[in-house]
Design a protein around this motif. Sequence first.
Motif, PDB file in Angstrom:
ATOM      1  N   UNK A  72       0.856  -1.179   0.000  1.00 42.79           N
ATOM      2  CA  UNK A  72       0.000   0.000   0.000  1.00 42.79           C
ATOM      3  C   UNK A  72       0.893   1.230   0.000  1.00 42.79           C
ATOM      4  N   UNK A  73       0.732   2.105  -0.985  1.00 43.44           N
ATOM      5  CA  UNK A  73       1.532   3.331  -1.024  1.00 43.44           C
ATOM      6  C   UNK A  73       0.921   4.393  -0.101  1.00 43.44           C
ATOM      7  N   UNK A  74       1.296   4.385   1.155  1.00 47.91           N
ATOM      8  CA  UNK A  74       0.793   5.350   2.135  1.00 47.91           C
ATOM      9  C   UNK A  74       1.588   6.657   2.027  1.00 47.91           C
ATOM     10  N   UNK A  75       1.019   7.736   2.506  1.00 47.02           N
ATOM     11  CA  UNK A  75       1.674   9.042   2.400  1.00 47.02           C
ATOM     12  C   UNK A  75       3.055   9.045   3.068  1.00 47.02           C
ATOM     13  N   UNK A  76       3.158   8.466   4.256  1.00 45.32           N
ATOM     14  CA  UNK A  76       4.418   8.504   5.008  1.00 45.32           C
ATOM     15  C   UNK A  76       5.456   7.517   4.497  1.00 45.32           C
ATOM     16  N   UNK A  77       5.007   6.380   3.981  1.00 46.78           N
ATOM     17  CA  UNK A  77       5.923   5.338   3.514  1.00 46.78           C
ATOM     18  C   UNK A  77       5.132   4.302   2.735  1.00 46.78           C
ATOM     19  N   UNK A  78       5.828   3.565   1.904  1.00 48.94           N
ATOM     20  CA  UNK A  78       5.208   2.427   1.226  1.00 48.94           C
ATOM     21  C   UNK A  78       5.184   1.279   2.213  1.00 48.94           C
ATOM     22  N   UNK A  79       4.040   0.652   2.355  1.00 48.13           N
ATOM     23  CA  UNK A  79       3.888  -0.475   3.273  1.00 48.13           C
ATOM     24  C   UNK A  79       3.852  -1.763   2.457  1.00 48.13           C
ATOM     25  N   UNK A  80       4.764  -2.663   2.761  1.00 43.59           N
ATOM     26  CA  UNK A  80       4.786  -3.981   2.133  1.00 43.59           C
ATOM     27  C   UNK A  80       4.338  -4.970   3.195  1.00 43.59           C
ATOM     28  N   UNK A  81       3.312  -5.746   2.864  1.00 46.62           N
ATOM     29  CA  UNK A  81       2.765  -6.708   3.810  1.00 46.62           C
ATOM     30  C   UNK A  81       3.468  -8.050   3.636  1.00 46.62           C
ATOM     31  N   UNK A  82       3.975  -8.576   4.733  1.00 47.34           N
ATOM     32  CA  UNK A  82       4.653  -9.871   4.749  1.00 47.34           C
ATOM     33  C   UNK A  82       3.846 -10.798   5.653  1.00 47.34           C
ATOM     34  N   UNK A  83       2.929 -11.584   5.086  1.00 42.01           N
ATOM     35  CA  UNK A  83       2.067 -12.443   5.902  1.00 42.01           C
ATOM     36  C   UNK A  83       2.828 -13.429   6.773  1.00 42.01           C
ATOM     37  N   UNK A  84       4.035 -13.790   6.362  1.00 38.60           N
ATOM     38  CA  UNK A  84       4.832 -14.728   7.149  1.00 38.60           C
ATOM     39  C   UNK A  84       5.622 -14.025   8.250  1.00 38.60           C
ATOM     40  N   UNK A  85       5.450 -12.720   8.400  1.00 36.39           N
ATOM     41  CA  UNK A  85       6.082 -11.959   9.472  1.00 36.39           C
ATOM     42  C   UNK A  85       7.469 -11.470   9.110  1.00 36.39           C
ATOM     43  N   UNK A  86       7.846 -10.334   9.663  1.00 37.39           N
ATOM     44  CA  UNK A  86       9.167  -9.786   9.363  1.00 37.39           C
ATOM     45  C   UNK A  86      10.279 -10.613  10.007  1.00 37.39           C
ATOM     46  N   UNK A  87       9.972 -11.319  11.094  1.00 37.69           N
ATOM     47  CA  UNK A  87      10.983 -12.141  11.759  1.00 37.69           C
ATOM     48  C   UNK A  87      11.560 -13.217  10.862  1.00 37.69           C
ATOM     49  N   UNK A  88      10.767 -13.681   9.923  1.00 43.34           N
ATOM     50  CA  UNK A  88      11.230 -14.711   8.991  1.00 43.34           C
ATOM     51  C   UNK A  88      12.307 -14.179   8.042  1.00 43.34           C
ATOM     52  N   UNK A  89      12.486 -12.873   8.007  1.00 41.87           N
ATOM     53  CA  UNK A  89      13.404 -12.248   7.052  1.00 41.87           C
ATOM     54  C   UNK A  89      14.467 -11.386   7.727  1.00 41.87           C
TER      55      UNK A  89
END
Length: 143
Positions: A72-89
């Motif tokens: 989602x291109x939000x005003x403050x930052x682009x949000x990338x959704x990671x359904x498997x969680x950021x911890x996995x990366x």
Amino acid sequence: MTTTWTDGDPAAYLDAVTPAVRRRDAHTLRDLMERVTGQTPRMFGTSIVGFGEYHYEYPTGHSGDAPAASFAPRRAASTIYLPDGVGAHADRLARLGPHTTGVGCLYLKDLEQVDLAVLEDILRRSWATVTSGTFGQRARESS
């Protein structure tokens, strides 16, 4: 209320994104996610551009379908959704460049400041995990 797929036009939506840096990044993310997923973008709700789909079920029994990859291109930052969680990366995120995170969200203010090859690797790994047919949890429960 549950968010669902809509008939919105992703191209028209992305062309109207402001500010300009977010619009530029949105087009780059669309191209990157199309390449990684092999899927055509669709609108999920009014502001999320999604690719593919996976089914989830919470321990409470609530279940549904959501994009397997999305942003989602939000005003403050682009949000990338990671359904498997950021911890996995975590190891790859350490090499990505300037970013912030939430449980299942990666926030990027300017794609020109991050390593796009690392971002592509994160997206490929997340896509593979989420579309494996065995993933059905939410990011908070992921490693």
